[in-house]
Design a protein around this motif. Structure first.
Motif, PDB file in Angstrom:
ATOM      1  N   ALA A   1     -14.089  -0.794 -75.116  1.00 48.20           N
ATOM      2  CA  ALA A   1     -14.209  -0.241 -73.771  1.00 48.20           C
ATOM      3  C   ALA A   1     -15.386  -0.822 -73.001  1.00 48.20           C
ATOM      4  CB  ALA A   1     -14.346   1.278 -73.846  1.00 48.20           C
ATOM      5  N   ALA A   2     -16.249  -1.535 -73.700  1.00 47.72           N
ATOM      6  CA  ALA A   2     -17.445  -2.089 -73.056  1.00 47.72           C
ATOM      7  C   ALA A   2     -17.443  -3.608 -73.024  1.00 47.72           C
ATOM      8  CB  ALA A   2     -18.690  -1.593 -73.796  1.00 47.72           C
ATOM      9  N   ARG A   3     -16.284  -4.223 -73.179  1.00 48.44           N
ATOM     10  CA  ARG A   3     -16.256  -5.686 -73.227  1.00 48.44           C
ATOM     11  C   ARG A   3     -16.721  -6.332 -71.926  1.00 48.44           C
ATOM     12  NH1 ARG A   3     -10.431  -7.086 -74.718  1.00 48.44           N
ATOM     13  NH2 ARG A   3     -11.168  -9.215 -74.363  1.00 48.44           N
ATOM     14  N   HIS A   4     -16.556  -5.639 -70.814  1.00 53.26           N
ATOM     15  CA  HIS A   4     -17.046  -6.174 -69.540  1.00 53.26           C
ATOM     16  C   HIS A   4     -18.571  -6.117 -69.449  1.00 53.26           C
ATOM     17  CE1 HIS A   4     -16.729  -1.881 -69.160  1.00 53.26           C
ATOM     18  NE2 HIS A   4     -17.313  -1.880 -67.989  1.00 53.26           N
ATOM     19  N   ARG A   5     -19.210  -5.465 -70.426  1.00 56.62           N
ATOM     20  CA  ARG A   5     -20.669  -5.381 -70.469  1.00 56.62           C
ATOM     21  C   ARG A   5     -21.270  -6.310 -71.517  1.00 56.62           C
ATOM     22  NH1 ARG A   5     -21.912  -2.955 -65.742  1.00 56.62           N
ATOM     23  NH2 ARG A   5     -20.963  -0.884 -65.537  1.00 56.62           N
ATOM     24  N   LEU A   6     -20.438  -7.100 -72.170  1.00 54.18           N
ATOM     25  CA  LEU A   6     -20.937  -7.992 -73.200  1.00 54.18           C
ATOM     26  C   LEU A   6     -21.781  -9.115 -72.595  1.00 54.18           C
ATOM     27  CD1 LEU A   6     -17.775  -8.383 -75.487  1.00 54.18           C
ATOM     28  CD2 LEU A   6     -19.789  -6.964 -75.876  1.00 54.18           C
ATOM     29  N   PRO A   7     -22.639  -9.727 -73.416  1.00 52.34           N
ATOM     30  CA  PRO A   7     -23.405 -10.882 -72.911  1.00 52.34           C
ATOM     31  C   PRO A   7     -22.481 -11.937 -72.325  1.00 52.34           C
ATOM     32  CG  PRO A   7     -24.226 -10.183 -75.061  1.00 52.34           C
ATOM     33  CD  PRO A   7     -22.994  -9.377 -74.803  1.00 52.34           C
TER      34      PRO A   7
ATOM     35  N   THR B   1     -13.680  -7.593 -65.740  1.00 53.28           N
ATOM     36  CA  THR B   1     -13.576  -6.234 -65.215  1.00 53.28           C
ATOM     37  C   THR B   1     -13.458  -5.249 -66.360  1.00 53.28           C
ATOM     38  OG1 THR B   1     -11.164  -6.395 -65.032  1.00 53.28           O
ATOM     39  CG2 THR B   1     -12.466  -7.033 -63.103  1.00 53.28           C
ATOM     40  N   ALA B   2     -13.702  -3.981 -66.054  1.00 49.74           N
ATOM     41  CA  ALA B   2     -13.572  -2.932 -67.058  1.00 49.74           C
ATOM     42  C   ALA B   2     -12.119  -2.810 -67.503  1.00 49.74           C
ATOM     43  CB  ALA B   2     -14.047  -1.601 -66.479  1.00 49.74           C
ATOM     44  N   PRO B   3     -11.875  -2.444 -68.742  1.00 53.68           N
ATOM     45  CA  PRO B   3     -10.491  -2.284 -69.197  1.00 53.68           C
ATOM     46  C   PRO B   3      -9.786  -1.190 -68.414  1.00 53.68           C
ATOM     47  CG  PRO B   3     -12.018  -1.348 -70.791  1.00 53.68           C
ATOM     48  CD  PRO B   3     -12.839  -2.092 -69.792  1.00 53.68           C
TER      49      PRO B   3
END
Length: 259
Positions: free
Chosen positions: A120-126, A135-137
């Protein structure tokens, strides 16, 4: 139950359970636990998947490569990212008109709870991460059941007899970049609704981890007195109604947004 392959490896598969009623249903993607190890597969999550299908949900019980059978860093994360990107379309192709893509929820237990929070946080990855999305899932939210929500903490505590070190190849001092790319506690997930459900008698992953993660991330925490680690995935347990309630609230909120 229909197996849906999302890749060529035998573990790149999800078992699809559909409700009896026709029409589009919310899709629940189940990520099983087992400290990311190969000896623990998706089979123990079958009762959970069947129970959710009986409640009217379409359920994908997801398998992924695990430590000891080709998984770990980075392939476990490769599989989860690939599956969650592809499954809605694959399911639509296999069973047209049965899944409502506006109501997708990730639900994970233990190590699977970690993977659900991470996904759920892949859009916040480095920015250099191959798993990062722009974008957010498009999900209604996450229900994390007794999750390994802080990998550094779990490593330091020795949870799962060194399971985190097996997953990532070592500790946070050796591989800080791996922890930065996979630890939910290091990622901002405030734009995704998250409900963490955790028992205060959990001997595998302490409730303190859930408390700290929820306080930091803004996730809702549901603490269950007298509940241990495995009751959360047992449809016959006293903990189960709280899991269903969290799931229903997430999908209901999306229903209200689309009216």
């Amino acid at each position: 139950m229909d197996p849906i392959a999302y890749g060529p490896h035998r573990d790149q598969v999800a078992d699809l359970y559909l409700p009896a009623a026709d029409g589009r249903a919310p899709l629940v993607v189940v990520l099983h636990g087992g400290f990311w190890r190969a000896q623990f597969d998706r089979e123990p999550a079958q009762p959970e998947a069947r129970a959710l299908a009986a409640l009217g949900y379409a359920v994908a019980n997801l398998e992924y490569r695990r430590v000891g059978a080709g998984g770990g860093w980075p392939t476990t994360f490769d599989d989860v990212a690939r599956a969650l990107d592809l499954l809605p379309e694959l399911i639509e192709d296999a069973r047209p008109g049965r899944v409502d893509r506006n109501r997708i929820v990730y639900i994970g237990h233990s190590a699977g709870g970690h993977l659900a929070l991470w996904a759920a946080a892949r859009h916040r990855l480095p920015s250099e991460s191959a798993w990062r999305t722009e974008t957010a899932p498009q999900v209604a939210g996450v229900v994390a059941l007794a999750p390994a929500a802080n990998l550094v903490d779990a490593y330091q505590r020795g949870n799962g007899n060194g399971a985190v070190a097996e997953l990532l190849g070592g500790g946070p001092r050796e591989f800080p970049e791996r922890y930065a790319a996979t630890d939910p506690s290091a990622l901002d997930t405030t734009d995704i609704p998250i409900v963490v459900v955790h028992g205060d008698r959990d001997q595998r992953l302490p409730i303190e981890m859930a408390r700290e993660y929820s306080a930091k991330s803004g996730a809702e925490l549901v603490e269950l007195p007298g509940i241990g680690h495995f009751e959360l995935i047992d449809p016959d347990s006293t903990a189960w109604p709280f899991v269903v309630q969290a799931l229903r609230r997430l999908t209901k909120s999306v229903d209200q947004q689309h009216r």
